[in-house]
Design a protein around this motif. Structure first.
Motif, PDB file in Angstrom:
ATOM      1  N   ILE A 155       0.835  -1.201   0.000  1.00  0.00           N
ATOM      2  CA  ILE A 155       0.000   0.000   0.000  1.00  0.00           C
ATOM      3  C   ILE A 155       0.868   1.250   0.000  1.00  0.00           C
ATOM      4  CG2 ILE A 155      -1.612   1.352   1.402  1.00  0.00           C
ATOM      5  CD1 ILE A 155      -3.101  -1.230   1.959  1.00  0.00           C
ATOM      6  N   ALA A 156       1.944   1.254   0.759  1.00  0.00           N
ATOM      7  CA  ALA A 156       2.838   2.416   0.779  1.00  0.00           C
ATOM      8  C   ALA A 156       3.411   2.685  -0.613  1.00  0.00           C
ATOM      9  CB  ALA A 156       3.959   2.210   1.790  1.00  0.00           C
ATOM     10  N   LYS A 157       3.786   1.622  -1.323  1.00  0.00           N
ATOM     11  CA  LYS A 157       4.317   1.784  -2.685  1.00  0.00           C
ATOM     12  C   LYS A 157       3.258   2.335  -3.637  1.00  0.00           C
ATOM     13  CE  LYS A 157       7.905  -1.716  -2.400  1.00  0.00           C
ATOM     14  NZ  LYS A 157       8.369  -3.029  -2.873  1.00  0.00           N
ATOM     15  N   ILE A 158       2.020   1.936  -3.442  1.00  0.00           N
ATOM     16  CA  ILE A 158       0.929   2.443  -4.278  1.00  0.00           C
ATOM     17  C   ILE A 158       0.676   3.917  -3.979  1.00  0.00           C
ATOM     18  CG2 ILE A 158      -1.575   2.305  -4.687  1.00  0.00           C
ATOM     19  CD1 ILE A 158      -1.281  -0.764  -4.117  1.00  0.00           C
ATOM     20  N   VAL A 159       0.641   4.266  -2.704  1.00  0.00           N
ATOM     21  CA  VAL A 159       0.259   5.611  -2.283  1.00  0.00           C
ATOM     22  C   VAL A 159       1.348   6.650  -2.552  1.00  0.00           C
ATOM     23  CG1 VAL A 159      -0.296   7.026  -0.256  1.00  0.00           C
ATOM     24  CG2 VAL A 159      -1.402   4.809  -0.571  1.00  0.00           C
ATOM     25  N   TRP A 160       2.615   6.273  -2.423  1.00  0.00           N
ATOM     26  CA  TRP A 160       3.711   7.245  -2.471  1.00  0.00           C
ATOM     27  C   TRP A 160       3.659   8.205  -3.667  1.00  0.00           C
ATOM     28  CZ3 TRP A 160       6.485   9.664   0.754  1.00  0.00           C
ATOM     29  CH2 TRP A 160       7.590  10.385   0.336  1.00  0.00           C
ATOM     30  N   PRO A 161       3.524   7.721  -4.911  1.00  0.00           N
ATOM     31  CA  PRO A 161       3.510   8.673  -6.032  1.00  0.00           C
ATOM     32  C   PRO A 161       2.320   9.635  -5.980  1.00  0.00           C
ATOM     33  CG  PRO A 161       3.253   6.417  -6.828  1.00  0.00           C
ATOM     34  CD  PRO A 161       3.487   6.344  -5.364  1.00  0.00           C
ATOM     35  N   PHE A 162       1.194   9.177  -5.444  1.00  0.00           N
ATOM     36  CA  PHE A 162       0.021  10.046  -5.325  1.00  0.00           C
ATOM     37  C   PHE A 162       0.210  11.053  -4.195  1.00  0.00           C
ATOM     38  CE2 PHE A 162      -1.547   6.132  -7.307  1.00  0.00           C
ATOM     39  CZ  PHE A 162      -2.046   6.671  -8.480  1.00  0.00           C
ATOM     40  N   TYR A 163       0.909  10.645  -3.148  1.00  0.00           N
ATOM     41  CA  TYR A 163       1.253  11.576  -2.064  1.00  0.00           C
ATOM     42  C   TYR A 163       2.104  12.718  -2.628  1.00  0.00           C
ATOM     43  CZ  TYR A 163       3.865  13.508   1.835  1.00  0.00           C
ATOM     44  OH  TYR A 163       4.458  14.374   2.709  1.00  0.00           O
ATOM     45  N   LEU A 164       3.077  12.381  -3.456  1.00  0.00           N
ATOM     46  CA  LEU A 164       3.954  13.392  -4.039  1.00  0.00           C
ATOM     47  C   LEU A 164       3.183  14.374  -4.920  1.00  0.00           C
ATOM     48  CD1 LEU A 164       7.039  11.196  -4.981  1.00  0.00           C
ATOM     49  CD2 LEU A 164       6.801  12.747  -3.014  1.00  0.00           C
ATOM     50  N   LYS A 165       2.078  13.906  -5.523  1.00  0.00           N
ATOM     51  CA  LYS A 165       1.258  14.759  -6.393  1.00  0.00           C
ATOM     52  C   LYS A 165       0.079  15.379  -5.636  1.00  0.00           C
ATOM     53  CE  LYS A 165       0.484  11.534  -9.473  1.00  0.00           C
ATOM     54  NZ  LYS A 165       0.023  10.842 -10.689  1.00  0.00           N
ATOM     55  N   ASN A 166       0.002  15.114  -4.321  1.00  0.00           N
ATOM     56  CA  ASN A 166      -1.114  15.594  -3.500  1.00  0.00           C
ATOM     57  C   ASN A 166      -2.457  15.162  -4.089  1.00  0.00           C
ATOM     58  OD1 ASN A 166      -2.298  16.868  -1.305  1.00  0.00           O
ATOM     59  ND2 ASN A 166      -2.458  18.828  -2.348  1.00  0.00           N
ATOM     60  N   SER A 167      -2.566  13.858  -4.368  1.00  0.00           N
ATOM     61  CA  SER A 167      -3.771  13.295  -4.987  1.00  0.00           C
ATOM     62  C   SER A 167      -4.327  12.143  -4.149  1.00  0.00           C
ATOM     63  CB  SER A 167      -3.446  12.793  -6.392  1.00  0.00           C
ATOM     64  OG  SER A 167      -2.977  13.832  -7.200  1.00  0.00           O
ATOM     65  N   PRO A 168      -4.894  12.451  -2.974  1.00  0.00           N
ATOM     66  CA  PRO A 168      -5.371  11.362  -2.104  1.00  0.00           C
ATOM     67  C   PRO A 168      -6.497  10.531  -2.711  1.00  0.00           C
ATOM     68  CG  PRO A 168      -6.047  13.496  -1.246  1.00  0.00           C
ATOM     69  CD  PRO A 168      -5.106  13.762  -2.382  1.00  0.00           C
ATOM     70  N   GLU A 169      -7.393  11.169  -3.462  1.00  0.00           N
ATOM     71  CA  GLU A 169      -8.486  10.403  -4.055  1.00  0.00           C
ATOM     72  C   GLU A 169      -7.962   9.404  -5.078  1.00  0.00           C
ATOM     73  OE1 GLU A 169     -12.753  10.978  -6.342  1.00  0.00           O
ATOM     74  OE2 GLU A 169     -11.752  12.717  -5.494  1.00  0.00           O
ATOM     75  N   GLN A 170      -6.996   9.808  -5.878  1.00  0.00           N
ATOM     76  CA  GLN A 170      -6.399   8.893  -6.843  1.00  0.00           C
ATOM     77  C   GLN A 170      -5.661   7.767  -6.126  1.00  0.00           C
ATOM     78  OE1 GLN A 170      -4.135  11.644  -9.254  1.00  0.00           O
ATOM     79  NE2 GLN A 170      -5.631  11.460 -10.905  1.00  0.00           N
ATOM     80  N   ALA A 171      -5.042   8.067  -5.001  1.00  0.00           N
ATOM     81  CA  ALA A 171      -4.366   7.027  -4.216  1.00  0.00           C
ATOM     82  C   ALA A 171      -5.379   5.995  -3.738  1.00  0.00           C
ATOM     83  CB  ALA A 171      -3.630   7.645  -3.035  1.00  0.00           C
ATOM     84  N   GLY A 172      -6.504   6.473  -3.226  1.00  0.00           N
ATOM     85  CA  GLY A 172      -7.554   5.553  -2.776  1.00  0.00           C
ATOM     86  C   GLY A 172      -8.071   4.685  -3.907  1.00  0.00           C
ATOM     87  N   ASN A 173      -8.285   5.286  -5.057  1.00  0.00           N
ATOM     88  CA  ASN A 173      -8.760   4.513  -6.214  1.00  0.00           C
ATOM     89  C   ASN A 173      -7.732   3.458  -6.628  1.00  0.00           C
ATOM     90  OD1 ASN A 173     -11.142   5.987  -6.376  1.00  0.00           O
ATOM     91  ND2 ASN A 173     -10.288   7.471  -7.816  1.00  0.00           N
TER      92      ASN A 173
END
Length: 68
Positions: free
Chosen positions: A43-61
């Motif tokens: 999950i951390a690997k999935i979320v990290w690039p979206f965190y960098l782009k400030n895209s929490p909704e995309q991270a959740g998806n």
């Protein structure tokens, strides 16, 4: 409640406590339907690039897609 329990769904949550550290960047809260298929590391690997782009909704998806 009894019907749901037969399906593996119960209303008693599993609760965990942790102390956030200064280096922690995000918190991910998911249902068992995610955690049974993905590890914390995955999950951390999935979320990290979206965190960098400030895209929490995309991270959740992305997490939902990966768990599916």
């Amino acid at each position: 409640f009894l019907i749901n329990k037969k399906l593996g769904v119960i209303s008693i949550p599993e609760v965990d406590h942790t102390v956030l550290k200064e280096n922690d960047k995000f918190i991910v809260i998911c249902s068992d339907g995610v955690w049974e298929f993905l590890s914390n590391e995955a999950i951390a690997k999935i979320v990290w690039p979206f965190y960098l782009k400030n895209s929490p909704e995309q991270a959740g998806n992305a997490i939902v897609r990966a768990a599916a």
